[in-house]
Structure formats: structure tokens, C-alpha cells
Write a protein that holds these residues in place. Structure first.
Motif, PDB file in Angstrom:
ATOM      1  N   PRO A 209     -68.641 -19.475  12.103  1.00  0.00           N
ATOM      2  CA  PRO A 209     -68.710 -20.774  12.794  1.00  0.00           C
ATOM      3  C   PRO A 209     -69.714 -21.677  12.108  1.00  0.00           C
ATOM      4  O   PRO A 209     -70.702 -21.211  11.533  1.00  0.00           O
ATOM      5  CB  PRO A 209     -69.168 -20.393  14.203  1.00  0.00           C
ATOM      6  CG  PRO A 209     -69.829 -19.064  14.057  1.00  0.00           C
ATOM      7  CD  PRO A 209     -69.125 -18.362  12.932  1.00  0.00           C
ATOM      8  N   THR A 210     -69.482 -22.980  12.158  1.00  0.00           N
ATOM      9  CA  THR A 210     -70.395 -23.922  11.522  1.00  0.00           C
ATOM     10  C   THR A 210     -71.645 -24.105  12.377  1.00  0.00           C
ATOM     11  O   THR A 210     -71.655 -23.805  13.576  1.00  0.00           O
ATOM     12  CB  THR A 210     -69.725 -25.288  11.326  1.00  0.00           C
ATOM     13  OG1 THR A 210     -69.483 -25.881  12.607  1.00  0.00           O
ATOM     14  CG2 THR A 210     -68.396 -25.143  10.576  1.00  0.00           C
ATOM     15  N   VAL A 211     -72.679 -24.613  11.749  1.00  0.00           N
ATOM     16  CA  VAL A 211     -73.915 -24.913  12.471  1.00  0.00           C
ATOM     17  C   VAL A 211     -73.644 -25.925  13.579  1.00  0.00           C
ATOM     18  O   VAL A 211     -74.207 -25.827  14.682  1.00  0.00           O
ATOM     19  CB  VAL A 211     -74.988 -25.430  11.494  1.00  0.00           C
ATOM     20  CG1 VAL A 211     -76.228 -25.899  12.255  1.00  0.00           C
ATOM     21  CG2 VAL A 211     -75.365 -24.352  10.497  1.00  0.00           C
ATOM     22  N   HIS A 212     -72.761 -26.880  13.323  1.00  0.00           N
ATOM     23  CA  HIS A 212     -72.432 -27.893  14.332  1.00  0.00           C
ATOM     24  C   HIS A 212     -71.731 -27.260  15.529  1.00  0.00           C
ATOM     25  O   HIS A 212     -72.000 -27.621  16.682  1.00  0.00           O
ATOM     26  CB  HIS A 212     -71.547 -28.977  13.719  1.00  0.00           C
ATOM     27  CG  HIS A 212     -72.221 -29.756  12.645  1.00  0.00           C
ATOM     28  ND1 HIS A 212     -72.256 -29.326  11.334  1.00  0.00           N
ATOM     29  CD2 HIS A 212     -72.908 -30.928  12.680  1.00  0.00           C
ATOM     30  CE1 HIS A 212     -72.922 -30.214  10.610  1.00  0.00           C
ATOM     31  NE2 HIS A 212     -73.327 -31.190  11.397  1.00  0.00           N
ATOM     32  N   ASP A 213     -70.806 -26.303  15.275  1.00  0.00           N
ATOM     33  CA  ASP A 213     -70.116 -25.633  16.373  1.00  0.00           C
ATOM     34  C   ASP A 213     -71.096 -24.854  17.246  1.00  0.00           C
ATOM     35  O   ASP A 213     -70.933 -24.770  18.470  1.00  0.00           O
ATOM     36  CB  ASP A 213     -69.060 -24.669  15.834  1.00  0.00           C
ATOM     37  CG  ASP A 213     -67.899 -25.378  15.171  1.00  0.00           C
ATOM     38  OD1 ASP A 213     -67.695 -26.569  15.468  1.00  0.00           O
ATOM     39  OD2 ASP A 213     -67.199 -24.738  14.375  1.00  0.00           O
TER      40      ASP A 213
ATOM     41  N   LEU B 215     -70.666 -18.349  19.851  1.00  0.00           N
ATOM     42  CA  LEU B 215     -69.458 -18.276  19.035  1.00  0.00           C
ATOM     43  C   LEU B 215     -69.606 -17.200  17.953  1.00  0.00           C
ATOM     44  O   LEU B 215     -70.615 -17.139  17.250  1.00  0.00           O
ATOM     45  CB  LEU B 215     -69.203 -19.642  18.391  1.00  0.00           C
ATOM     46  CG  LEU B 215     -67.785 -19.971  17.942  1.00  0.00           C
ATOM     47  CD1 LEU B 215     -66.813 -19.925  19.114  1.00  0.00           C
ATOM     48  CD2 LEU B 215     -67.758 -21.350  17.292  1.00  0.00           C
ATOM     49  N   LYS B 216     -68.587 -16.350  17.821  1.00  0.00           N
ATOM     50  CA  LYS B 216     -68.612 -15.269  16.830  1.00  0.00           C
ATOM     51  C   LYS B 216     -67.845 -15.670  15.574  1.00  0.00           C
ATOM     52  O   LYS B 216     -67.047 -16.611  15.581  1.00  0.00           O
ATOM     53  CB  LYS B 216     -67.985 -14.001  17.415  1.00  0.00           C
ATOM     54  CG  LYS B 216     -68.595 -13.521  18.698  1.00  0.00           C
ATOM     55  CD  LYS B 216     -67.797 -12.321  19.199  1.00  0.00           C
ATOM     56  CE  LYS B 216     -68.079 -12.005  20.644  1.00  0.00           C
ATOM     57  NZ  LYS B 216     -67.206 -10.926  21.153  1.00  0.00           N
TER      58      LYS B 216
ATOM     59  N   ASP C  12     -61.266 -12.597  17.066  1.00  0.00           N
ATOM     60  CA  ASP C  12     -62.227 -13.662  17.386  1.00  0.00           C
ATOM     61  C   ASP C  12     -61.836 -14.979  16.716  1.00  0.00           C
ATOM     62  O   ASP C  12     -62.662 -15.679  16.122  1.00  0.00           O
ATOM     63  CB  ASP C  12     -63.653 -13.246  16.981  1.00  0.00           C
ATOM     64  CG  ASP C  12     -64.161 -12.090  17.809  1.00  0.00           C
ATOM     65  OD1 ASP C  12     -63.838 -12.042  19.000  1.00  0.00           O
ATOM     66  OD2 ASP C  12     -64.878 -11.226  17.268  1.00  0.00           O
ATOM     67  N   PHE C  13     -60.572 -15.313  16.817  1.00  0.00           N
ATOM     68  CA  PHE C  13     -60.028 -16.558  16.259  1.00  0.00           C
ATOM     69  C   PHE C  13     -60.771 -17.763  16.849  1.00  0.00           C
ATOM     70  O   PHE C  13     -60.911 -17.881  18.068  1.00  0.00           O
ATOM     71  CB  PHE C  13     -58.540 -16.641  16.594  1.00  0.00           C
ATOM     72  CG  PHE C  13     -57.821 -17.823  16.023  1.00  0.00           C
ATOM     73  CD1 PHE C  13     -57.386 -17.823  14.708  1.00  0.00           C
ATOM     74  CD2 PHE C  13     -57.553 -18.935  16.810  1.00  0.00           C
ATOM     75  CE1 PHE C  13     -56.699 -18.912  14.187  1.00  0.00           C
ATOM     76  CE2 PHE C  13     -56.872 -20.024  16.313  1.00  0.00           C
ATOM     77  CZ  PHE C  13     -56.444 -20.009  14.985  1.00  0.00           C
ATOM     78  N   ILE C  14     -61.245 -18.648  15.981  1.00  0.00           N
ATOM     79  CA  ILE C  14     -62.006 -19.810  16.441  1.00  0.00           C
ATOM     80  C   ILE C  14     -61.044 -20.953  16.766  1.00  0.00           C
ATOM     81  O   ILE C  14     -60.259 -21.381  15.930  1.00  0.00           O
ATOM     82  CB  ILE C  14     -63.026 -20.254  15.371  1.00  0.00           C
ATOM     83  CG1 ILE C  14     -64.052 -19.138  15.127  1.00  0.00           C
ATOM     84  CG2 ILE C  14     -63.740 -21.528  15.801  1.00  0.00           C
ATOM     85  CD1 ILE C  14     -65.045 -19.438  14.014  1.00  0.00           C
ATOM     86  N   SER C  15     -61.121 -21.432  18.004  1.00  0.00           N
ATOM     87  CA  SER C  15     -60.221 -22.482  18.453  1.00  0.00           C
ATOM     88  C   SER C  15     -60.964 -23.398  19.418  1.00  0.00           C
ATOM     89  O   SER C  15     -61.935 -22.981  20.062  1.00  0.00           O
ATOM     90  CB  SER C  15     -59.003 -21.867  19.159  1.00  0.00           C
ATOM     91  OG  SER C  15     -58.121 -22.856  19.648  1.00  0.00           O
TER      92      SER C  15
ATOM     93  N   VAL D 193     -64.307 -21.941  21.073  1.00  0.00           N
ATOM     94  CA  VAL D 193     -64.352 -20.623  21.685  1.00  0.00           C
ATOM     95  C   VAL D 193     -63.676 -19.615  20.761  1.00  0.00           C
ATOM     96  O   VAL D 193     -62.982 -19.977  19.811  1.00  0.00           O
ATOM     97  CB  VAL D 193     -63.648 -20.613  23.065  1.00  0.00           C
ATOM     98  CG1 VAL D 193     -64.358 -21.537  24.035  1.00  0.00           C
ATOM     99  CG2 VAL D 193     -62.180 -21.000  22.928  1.00  0.00           C
ATOM    100  N   ASN D 194     -63.864 -18.335  21.068  1.00  0.00           N
ATOM    101  CA  ASN D 194     -63.177 -17.262  20.354  1.00  0.00           C
ATOM    102  C   ASN D 194     -62.009 -16.748  21.192  1.00  0.00           C
ATOM    103  O   ASN D 194     -62.150 -16.518  22.394  1.00  0.00           O
ATOM    104  CB  ASN D 194     -64.118 -16.089  20.078  1.00  0.00           C
ATOM    105  CG  ASN D 194     -65.189 -16.420  19.060  1.00  0.00           C
ATOM    106  OD1 ASN D 194     -66.368 -16.483  19.388  1.00  0.00           O
ATOM    107  ND2 ASN D 194     -64.783 -16.610  17.829  1.00  0.00           N
ATOM    108  N   LEU D 195     -60.852 -16.578  20.553  1.00  0.00           N
ATOM    109  CA  LEU D 195     -59.714 -15.894  21.152  1.00  0.00           C
ATOM    110  C   LEU D 195     -59.701 -14.471  20.595  1.00  0.00           C
ATOM    111  O   LEU D 195     -59.737 -14.282  19.379  1.00  0.00           O
ATOM    112  CB  LEU D 195     -58.405 -16.608  20.821  1.00  0.00           C
ATOM    113  CG  LEU D 195     -58.325 -18.091  21.230  1.00  0.00           C
ATOM    114  CD1 LEU D 195     -56.960 -18.661  20.868  1.00  0.00           C
ATOM    115  CD2 LEU D 195     -58.591 -18.264  22.723  1.00  0.00           C
ATOM    116  N   ASP D 196     -59.650 -13.478  21.474  1.00  0.00           N
ATOM    117  CA  ASP D 196     -59.849 -12.084  21.059  1.00  0.00           C
ATOM    118  C   ASP D 196     -58.907 -11.651  19.939  1.00  0.00           C
ATOM    119  O   ASP D 196     -59.335 -11.155  18.903  1.00  0.00           O
ATOM    120  CB  ASP D 196     -59.680 -11.146  22.262  1.00  0.00           C
ATOM    121  CG  ASP D 196     -60.777 -11.343  23.296  1.00  0.00           C
ATOM    122  OD1 ASP D 196     -61.828 -11.898  22.931  1.00  0.00           O
ATOM    123  OD2 ASP D 196     -60.577 -10.958  24.460  1.00  0.00           O
TER     124      ASP D 196
END
Length: 257
Positions: free
Chosen positions: A21-25, A42-43, A74-77, A95-98
């Protein structure tokens, strides 16, 4: 890669990916236009990708058909958190989707029209057609960020010296009606995202080996359209015309994109 003959071959690969994840996220909250909230929990996203394809290559044309299957942990969406009661702005966070699967198939071709049809030397065409399907394995719902069908057709010209050229392309996307809120009541269902076709014109000039100048006219016919991701979490009342403009959020012209 395995060569069936001088012209035909099959290929495949397995790869792994990692996206932090980015620093901004993680730590920055924005409050311009919409509110984007930070998520320090966020993972990192991890993925395993499988690809299998067939390729045909000759002097006049190259054709390729590829199937792909990507598994994400842990898909980032982005997630819609509703509306801020004080400002009335939409609120989102990452968020992360498993577990997420994205799969599809792509056909692409490059044709030298001068070799195939006797057209002026340097004239060529490109075409690609991609079907993609994404699913949140935990809920069984479709991913809102995936465009089901996308296609690009282009005709271009490169001069004999390869120091200037022109390209005209048409990008087309299918209508999207399958969203993660399919179980919502009619008034709160996501607006259908209409399909679109956009024409772009580009050119380049290379006055010397280490310098290339490029110019482009994008959305040349000033077409009004919406990217599917822009219509996520936008609900409308039933019976509205498509593209739907029941809410002011949807009444945005993105011509010239």
C-alpha cells in the motif's frame, strides 16, 4: 515457450506479485471533491498469476490468444463508506479483500497491411479484444473495478526511415451491469455503466536517435462517456434513461479524457 513449427508456438508462465500500500493510502486523508480516508491497517497485496497462450507469427501478421488466471490475497480495493453528514461529500477508503480471482482471455493481432494487402509501405493495423471477470471469493460478488469486455482497433503508418508516424485508434468498452450491490433494493442499486467508444489520434517525430517528439488528440470527437470505475456506488431511481443522471454526481462530462 514451445515451437510447434517455424510459424506457430505455445507458451505459458507462472509468476508471483507483491504490491505494498502507498504511504497516502496508509496515513493521509484527503478532503477535496470527495473524502478519502487513510487506513493504517492496510496490508500488502500478494498474487499468483497463471498464463497460457498460442502465437502465430509470419512476415505479414502476428496473432496471439492468451488465457490468464490471477489469484490475489489481501487484494487492495477502494470501498464506499457512504456520505459525510456534515459536508455531504462521498467518503471512501482503501481496504483489503481476503481472496480475489481475476480471470479472462485476450486475443491480439498486428498486421502489416503492406505485406498482406499491398497497401503503401509502412501501413499497419492492430486489434485486441479482452474479456475479464473478477470475483471476491469470500462473498461471490463481482469486482466493481473490472471492465467485462474491452477492445482496441488501430490503424497506423510508419515511414520507411522510421522517424515519423501516425496512429488512429478506437477504444471500446462494454456496458457493465453486474456490481457488488446486486442484492440491494431497486432504489439503491448501482447505476448501469453504459458502453462507450473513443477515438484517439497520435503522431510522433524523431529528429535524431535520442529524441522523439509526440503529440496526440484524445477523444477526438468529444464523446461524452463514463469510465466504469467512476460510476461505482452511484445509485439511481428505476426507470431513468441510460446514461443515468438522476444524481448530480453522475452529471459529469468527461469529454477530452
Amino acid at each position: 515457450m514451445y515451437h510447434l513449427s517455424q510459424q506457430y508456438s505455445v507458451f505459458g508462465q507462472v509468476s508471483q506479485g507483491f504490491k505494498a500500500p502507498t504511504v497516502h493510502d496508509l496515513y493521509y486523508t484527503y478532503n477535496q471533491g470527495a473524502i478519502i480516508k487513510a487506513n493504517p491497517n492496510l496490508k500488502s497485496e500478494r498474487s499468483t498469476s497463471y498464463e497460457l497462450g498460442f502465437r502465430s507469427q509470419s512476415k505479414a501478421a502476428t496473432y496471439e490468444l492468451v488465457g490468464f488466471y490471477n489469484q490475489y490475497t489481501d487484494f487492495i480495493s477502494s470501498k464506499d463508506l457512504g456520505t459525510d453528514p456534515e459536508s455531504g461529500k462521498d467518503v471512501y477508503t482503501m481496504v483489503n479483500l481476503d481472496n480475489v480471482d481475476i480471470r479472462g482471455v485476450e486475443f491480439s493481432t498486428n498486421v502489416a497491411l503492406d505485406e498482406l494487402l499491398g497497401a503503401p509501405q509502412g501501413l499497419y493495423s492492430r486489434f485486441s479484444l479482452t474479456y475479464t471477470d473478477g470475483e471476491d471469493k469470500k462473498t461471490g460478488e463481482q469486482l466493481d473495478t473490472v471492465t467485462p469486455v474491452r477492445s482496441v482497433f488501430a490503424v497506423g503508418y510508419d515511414n520507411v526511415e522510421n522517424n515519423w508516424g501516425l496512429l488512429s485508434s478506437v477504444t471500446m468498452a462494454s456496458r457493465k451491469t453486474d456490481w457488488q450491490d446486486n442484492d440491494a433494493d431497486a432504489d439503491n442499486k448501482n447505476v448501469d455503466a453504459p458502453g462507450y467508444a473513443v477515438v484517439d489520434l497520435t503522431a510522433y517525430y524523431r529528429p535524431m536517435n535520442d529524441l522523439t517528439l509526440r503529440a496526440g488528440l484524445f477523444n477526438a470527437f468529444d464523446t461524452k462517456y463514463w469510465l466504469h470505475d467512476d460510476l461505482r456506488s452511484k445509485s439511481v431511481k428505476p426507470g431513468s434513461m441510460s446514461p443515468k443522471t438522476t444524481t448530480s454526481t453522475l452529471n459529469q462530462d468527461v469529454t477530452g479524457r
